[in-house]
Design a protein around this motif. Structure first.
Motif, PDB file in Angstrom:
ATOM      1  N   VAL A 210       0.848  -1.188   0.000  1.00 54.72           N
ATOM      2  CA  VAL A 210       0.000   0.000   0.000  1.00 54.72           C
ATOM      3  C   VAL A 210       0.886   1.243   0.000  1.00 54.72           C
ATOM      4  CG1 VAL A 210      -1.740   1.312   1.276  1.00 54.72           C
ATOM      5  CG2 VAL A 210      -1.855  -1.185   1.264  1.00 54.72           C
ATOM      6  N   ALA A 211       0.613   2.153  -0.910  1.00 59.04           N
ATOM      7  CA  ALA A 211       1.289   3.458  -0.889  1.00 59.04           C
ATOM      8  C   ALA A 211       0.293   4.444  -0.296  1.00 59.04           C
ATOM      9  CB  ALA A 211       1.689   3.878  -2.292  1.00 59.04           C
ATOM     10  N   ASN A 212       0.638   5.044   0.818  1.00 54.62           N
ATOM     11  CA  ASN A 212      -0.353   5.802   1.564  1.00 54.62           C
ATOM     12  C   ASN A 212       0.316   6.828   2.471  1.00 54.62           C
ATOM     13  OD1 ASN A 212      -2.751   6.494   3.006  1.00 54.62           O
ATOM     14  ND2 ASN A 212      -2.151   5.052   4.606  1.00 54.62           N
ATOM     15  N   SER A 213      -0.397   7.931   2.697  1.00 53.50           N
ATOM     16  CA  SER A 213       0.129   8.919   3.645  1.00 53.50           C
ATOM     17  C   SER A 213      -0.863   9.203   4.767  1.00 53.50           C
ATOM     18  CB  SER A 213       0.472  10.221   2.902  1.00 53.50           C
ATOM     19  OG  SER A 213      -0.683  10.749   2.289  1.00 53.50           O
ATOM     20  N   LEU A 214      -1.933   8.407   4.837  1.00 54.75           N
ATOM     21  CA  LEU A 214      -2.981   8.651   5.853  1.00 54.75           C
ATOM     22  C   LEU A 214      -2.750   7.795   7.095  1.00 54.75           C
ATOM     23  CD1 LEU A 214      -5.819   9.936   6.529  1.00 54.75           C
ATOM     24  CD2 LEU A 214      -6.818   7.869   5.564  1.00 54.75           C
TER      25      LEU A 214
ATOM     26  N   GLY B  75      -5.237  -1.009  -7.169  1.00 56.62           N
ATOM     27  CA  GLY B  75      -6.393  -0.144  -6.973  1.00 56.62           C
ATOM     28  C   GLY B  75      -5.958   1.206  -6.438  1.00 56.62           C
ATOM     29  N   VAL B  76      -6.763   2.222  -6.734  1.00 57.62           N
ATOM     30  CA  VAL B  76      -6.472   3.556  -6.210  1.00 57.62           C
ATOM     31  C   VAL B  76      -7.655   3.981  -5.343  1.00 57.62           C
ATOM     32  CG1 VAL B  76      -5.881   5.940  -6.747  1.00 57.62           C
ATOM     33  CG2 VAL B  76      -5.121   4.100  -8.268  1.00 57.62           C
ATOM     34  N   ALA B  77      -7.365   4.284  -4.082  1.00 58.18           N
ATOM     35  CA  ALA B  77      -8.402   4.726  -3.149  1.00 58.18           C
ATOM     36  C   ALA B  77      -8.480   6.239  -3.189  1.00 58.18           C
ATOM     37  CB  ALA B  77      -8.081   4.244  -1.737  1.00 58.18           C
ATOM     38  N   PRO B  78      -9.690   6.789  -3.012  1.00 55.62           N
ATOM     39  CA  PRO B  78      -9.874   8.239  -3.115  1.00 55.62           C
ATOM     40  C   PRO B  78      -9.809   8.892  -1.744  1.00 55.62           C
ATOM     41  CG  PRO B  78     -11.978   7.229  -2.841  1.00 55.62           C
ATOM     42  CD  PRO B  78     -10.956   6.119  -2.673  1.00 55.62           C
ATOM     43  N   VAL B  79     -10.153  10.171  -1.706  1.00 55.13           N
ATOM     44  CA  VAL B  79     -10.458  10.814  -0.435  1.00 55.13           C
ATOM     45  C   VAL B  79     -11.977  10.929  -0.383  1.00 55.13           C
ATOM     46  CG1 VAL B  79     -10.290  12.935   0.896  1.00 55.13           C
ATOM     47  CG2 VAL B  79      -8.276  12.021  -0.265  1.00 55.13           C
ATOM     48  N   GLY B  80     -12.545  10.378   0.650  1.00 55.26           N
ATOM     49  CA  GLY B  80     -13.991  10.288   0.796  1.00 55.26           C
ATOM     50  C   GLY B  80     -14.231   9.146   1.764  1.00 55.26           C
ATOM     51  N   CYS B  81     -15.484   8.721   1.886  1.00 52.43           N
ATOM     52  CA  CYS B  81     -15.771   7.660   2.856  1.00 52.43           C
ATOM     53  C   CYS B  81     -15.014   6.378   2.562  1.00 52.43           C
ATOM     54  CB  CYS B  81     -17.266   7.388   2.910  1.00 52.43           C
ATOM     55  SG  CYS B  81     -18.101   8.599   3.952  1.00 52.43           S
ATOM     56  N   SER B  82     -14.649   6.164   1.299  1.00 54.06           N
ATOM     57  CA  SER B  82     -13.949   4.921   0.956  1.00 54.06           C
ATOM     58  C   SER B  82     -12.432   5.109   0.984  1.00 54.06           C
ATOM     59  CB  SER B  82     -14.409   4.430  -0.413  1.00 54.06           C
ATOM     60  OG  SER B  82     -14.365   5.491  -1.334  1.00 54.06           O
ATOM     61  N   VAL B  83     -11.977   6.169   1.645  1.00 64.42           N
ATOM     62  CA  VAL B  83     -10.533   6.448   1.679  1.00 64.42           C
ATOM     63  C   VAL B  83      -9.753   5.250   2.206  1.00 64.42           C
ATOM     64  CG1 VAL B  83     -10.661   7.603   3.951  1.00 64.42           C
ATOM     65  CG2 VAL B  83      -8.732   8.051   2.470  1.00 64.42           C
ATOM     66  N   ALA B 119      -9.747   2.834 -10.171  1.00 63.98           N
ATOM     67  CA  ALA B 119      -9.873   3.883  -9.159  1.00 63.98           C
ATOM     68  C   ALA B 119     -11.316   3.885  -8.683  1.00 63.98           C
ATOM     69  CB  ALA B 119      -9.493   5.236  -9.743  1.00 63.98           C
ATOM     70  N   TYR B 120     -11.488   4.032  -7.392  1.00 63.91           N
ATOM     71  CA  TYR B 120     -12.808   3.999  -6.767  1.00 63.91           C
ATOM     72  C   TYR B 120     -13.041   5.388  -6.185  1.00 63.91           C
ATOM     73  CZ  TYR B 120     -16.451   2.137  -3.618  1.00 63.91           C
ATOM     74  OH  TYR B 120     -17.629   1.876  -2.956  1.00 63.91           O
ATOM     75  N   GLN B 121     -14.029   6.117  -6.690  1.00 69.28           N
ATOM     76  CA  GLN B 121     -14.162   7.531  -6.303  1.00 69.28           C
ATOM     77  C   GLN B 121     -15.593   7.930  -5.955  1.00 69.28           C
ATOM     78  OE1 GLN B 121     -11.950   8.789 -10.238  1.00 69.28           O
ATOM     79  NE2 GLN B 121     -11.610  10.399  -8.735  1.00 69.28           N
ATOM     80  N   GLY B 122     -15.710   8.901  -5.074  1.00 66.74           N
ATOM     81  CA  GLY B 122     -17.006   9.489  -4.758  1.00 66.74           C
ATOM     82  C   GLY B 122     -17.307  10.653  -5.684  1.00 66.74           C
ATOM     83  N   ASP B 123     -18.478  11.271  -5.492  1.00 68.18           N
ATOM     84  CA  ASP B 123     -18.896  12.320  -6.422  1.00 68.18           C
ATOM     85  C   ASP B 123     -18.167  13.644  -6.169  1.00 68.18           C
ATOM     86  OD1 ASP B 123     -20.761  11.541  -4.250  1.00 68.18           O
ATOM     87  OD2 ASP B 123     -21.581  13.519  -4.559  1.00 68.18           O
ATOM     88  N   GLY B 124     -17.856  13.941  -4.914  1.00 68.26           N
ATOM     89  CA  GLY B 124     -17.064  15.156  -4.662  1.00 68.26           C
ATOM     90  C   GLY B 124     -15.683  14.982  -5.257  1.00 68.26           C
ATOM     91  N   GLY B 155     -20.054  12.689   1.765  1.00 63.49           N
ATOM     92  CA  GLY B 155     -20.324  11.839   2.919  1.00 63.49           C
ATOM     93  C   GLY B 155     -19.321  12.051   4.034  1.00 63.49           C
ATOM     94  N   MET B 156     -18.072  11.931   3.690  1.00 61.13           N
ATOM     95  CA  MET B 156     -17.053  11.869   4.724  1.00 61.13           C
ATOM     96  C   MET B 156     -16.955  13.126   5.589  1.00 61.13           C
ATOM     97  SD  MET B 156     -13.042  11.340   4.485  1.00 61.13           S
ATOM     98  CE  MET B 156     -12.213  10.225   5.583  1.00 61.13           C
TER      99      MET B 156
END
Ligand SMILES: Cc1ncc(C[n+]2csc(CCOP(=O)(O)OP(=O)(O)O)c2C)c(N)n1
Ligand code: SF4
Ligand SMILES: [Mg+2]
Lengths: 370, 305
Positions: A210-214, B75-83, B119-124, B155-156
């Motif tokens: 995982v590449a992450n900064s959170l 996979g790429v996680a977004p910033v949002g509830c699915s962060v 990539a999994y993303q929210g609407d914002g 959401g988040m």
């Protein structure tokens, strides 16, 4: 054996050296005065089996670098001052995720849209706060086309070694200038050391990377930051680079990097001819700032003069290093104006007169006589 | 889920998970077999109860399993509830800055063109702060798959107005309802992106019933296959809900969604170049630009250099 010297523009030397350092992924957005760098990459990379991608913005470009770096590749982006500001967000994430990459800033005048002439006014941004959060990144400041080529090589190595973004802080003058250069030996990217942390698909062989900064637990984030700052201590202890010129007995020590170091160098030569014991410390890394080299001048220095193409930024670091041992003065031009050797000499002469220095006869050493 | 709640689920367990199975025996020899997809790690997610994010995370994992691509997927996680989905998915994961997922995914895919990148993303994330990255990854025809969760709200951060919030929808930052005269109109992403030549597949689905969930999974699989076959960029928009910030029960939220969102965001396929008879986006794009000689592929363009 004849060395393979070629005449090249600084921007092109940066690009060619990056290719030779095994960089096959370049993401950029057009801006003056770094244009030739991206153009060179767009020409060469497809032929080297690499990717040149003109992103929709500097924001996107640095995030593409983030993805490519996470995926394990040597990746690079280049821009000039206004574009670098936009990259700040991405650089912070890259630093936070401990990923290696190289960012080139061919500086122009600022703030705002500023000018397209050379400048060094992004010193603070590069060494202090390109993005939010507790982080630094190594910054190289070449002052010749040859050094531009060499430092791209070094930058990729330092980036990989410490898993950090690295910046090369050039300027419009160096970028546009042509000089003879011997290119470093090319590296085949396939021979570069493996990156076991890369997010490149686990193939069922390992737990996911995982590449992450959170880090939402405060103690975890603190732990991460403390670990990173321990790495910074190693970088500070081992990666400082600087060059000195006539500093052995220097009473007036000039400190200058990049393009302004070239002017300061000329001024020192003339000052010596006039019998003033001037010398030059030229930082090649701006972070870590070469405090150890500066310390070698403490015994003889009666005054320091920081020469910059801005309103006075590096002078802060000189003051911190000198720490009150001697007065630290500043001379600079801004707006895209390059100081002249005569202007700098006038400052040296003023300081010499104020301090009652110079006019020495027996011990002064001119570079040619030494 | 509000940002502070995330701290509750901080310690994930880094072990290579076995495919877990729970069997509930029923009368008359019938049984319910509950399995966790391999591509979904055995960790507790941080989604609110009844949130479609959980359903969608699972569907993505099921598709990775069925296509047997977990090991070659990033996979790429977004910033949002699915962060924090970087802790949920078993494939390699990268956490991107708010809205930058398509650019990050681009970087990864260019380095590993033979791998699968989503990539999994929210609407914002996708339709507001990351709109430039969204549009340009799509028009470049990046061979990536976007899973877009449109819940018409941020959401988040606790329920602010999103680019997809409906006219007159009350949110924390549109307390009198979204006034289209000052806040403008919602963005319809599938419609917008389907105008771009780089898009190979765009479909809008929802997950409010077993039937729609099965349909969503079919669409998702198709989107991934589209990437694997190199046809072009693919996006699945999921019309979703946010029971917590909408202030409704999950059931009521789905009702509100069906009543208000589906008319504004009609379900269906918005672009499918393969179904249109093209091998990939390049064929479809050339056809669209038929009258433009320079835009034709090199073979047809021979001699016009
Ligand atoms: C640059 C930046 N701006 C703002 C935020 C704060 N923020 C976190 S999540 C979020 C909104 C997410 O909404 P959406 O993409 O719709 O995802 P959802 O939570 O609804 O699934 C915002 C604005 C941030 N993290 N970074
Ligand atoms: S219900 Fe809303 S706040 Fe809760 S996890 Fe889902 S999108 Fe986020
Ligand atoms: Mg949302």
């Amino acid at each position: 054996m004849a060395t393979n010297k070629v005449l090249m523009k600084g921007n092109e030397a940066l690009a060619e050296a990056a290719l030779r350092a095994g960089c096959r992924f370049f993401f950029g957005y057009p801006i003056t005065p770094q244009t030739e760098l991206a153009a060179y990459m767009s020409k060469r990379l497809p032929k080297e089996g690499g990717t040149y991608l003109q992103a929709e913005s500097e924001v996107a470009a640095i995030n593409m670098v983030y993805g490519a770096a996470a995926a394990g590749a040597r990746a690079m982006t280049s821009s000039s001052s206004p574009g670098i500001s936009l990259k700040g967000e991405g650089v912070s994430y890259i630093a936070g995720a401990d990923l290696p990459c190289v960012i080139i800033n061919v500086q122009r005048g600022g703030p705002g849209l500023g000018s397209i002439q050379p400048s060094q006014s992004d010193y603070w941004q590069a060494t202090r706060a390109l993005g939010h959060g507790d982080f630094f990144m190594p910054v190289f400041a070449p002052s010749t086309v040859q050094e531009m080529a060499n430092c791209v090589y070094d930058a990729f190595n330092v980036a990989d070694k410490y898993r950090t973004p690295v910046m090369i802080l050039a300027d419009g003058m160096l970028g546009q200038m042509m000089e003879p250069v011997v290119m470093p030996e090319p590296i085949d990217p396939a021979t570069l050391p493996e990156k076991p942390w890369a997010t490149c698909g686990h193939g069922g062989e390992r737990f996911h990377n995982v590449a992450n900064s959170l880090y939402l637990v405060a103690s975890k984030l603190e732990e991460k930051n403390v670990e990173r700052f321990k790495r910074y201590e190693i970088i500070k202890a081992t990666e400082q680079r600087a060059e000195t010129f006539l500093c052995e007995d220097a009473e007036i020590v000039l400190v200058a990097f990049g393009a302004s170091a070239r002017i300061a160098h000329s001024a020192v030569v003339t000052a010596r001819e006039k019998g003033i014991r001037a010398g030059l410390v030229r930082p090649i890394t701006l972070w870590p700032f070469p405090v150890d080299t500066l310390a070698t001048t403490f015994d003889t220095a009666r005054a320091y003069l920081s020469v910059e193409m801005n309103m006075g930024q590096m002078v802060d670091d000189v003051r911190l290093a000198v720490n009150g041992r001697a007065p630290v003065e500043f001379f600079g031009r801004t707006g895209g104006i390059i100081p002249t050797p005569a202007e700098v000499l006038a400052q040296i002469e003023r300081i010499a007169a104020e301090k009652g220095l110079g006019g020495c006869c027996c011990t002064c050493k001119n570079s040619d006589e030494a | 889920m509000i940002e502070k709640d995330l701290t509750a689920r901080a310690e994930n367990v880094p072990v290579i998970p076995a495919r877990s199975e729970e069997i509930i025996e029923l009368a008359e020899g019938e049984k319910i077999v509950k399995t966790r997809p391999h591509a979904l790690l055995p960790v507790v997610t941080n989604y609110c109860p009844g949130c479609p994010h959980g359903i969608m995370n699972r569907l993505v994992a099921e598709v990775l399993d069925e296509l047997d691509i977990e090991g070659k997927t990033i996979g790429v996680a977004p910033v949002g509830c699915s962060v924090m989905s970087y802790d949920f998915f078993g494939c390699d994961m990268v956490e991107a800055a708010h809205g930058r997922s398509p650019a990050v995914a681009t970087g990864i895919k260019r380095v590993h063109p033979d791998k699968v990148v989503f990539a999994y993303q929210g609407d914002g994330d996708l339709a507001s702060i990351g709109m430039a990255e969204t549009v340009h990854a799509a028009t470049r025809g990046e061979k990536i798959t976007i899973i877009f969760i449109n819940n018409a709200i941020y959401g988040m951060t606790g329920g602010q107005m999103a680019p997809t919030s409906l006219p007159n929808q009350v949110t924390q930052t549109s307390p009198y309802g979204r006034d289209v005269h000052t806040a403008g109109f919602p963005v319809r992403i599938c419609e917008l992106l389907s105008t771009l030549d780089g898009v190979a597949y765009a479909e809008r689905v929802c997950v409010d019933s077993p039937k729609s969930i099965r349909n969503a999974k079919r669409a998702l699989k198709k989107a991934f296959e589209c990437q694997i076959e190199g046809i072009g960029y693919s996006i699945i928009e999921v019309v979703s809900t946010c029971p917590t910030n909408w202030g409704m029960t999950p059931q009521k939220a789905f009702e509100w969604m069906r009543e208000n969102m589906l008319p504004y965001y009609p379900l269906g396929v918005y672009r499918d170049v393969k179904a249109d008879g093209f091998q990939d986006i390049y064929g479809a794009a050339a056809k669209r630009a038929e009258g433009c000689p320079i835009a034709q592929p090199p073979a047809a363009n021979e001699g016009s250099k």
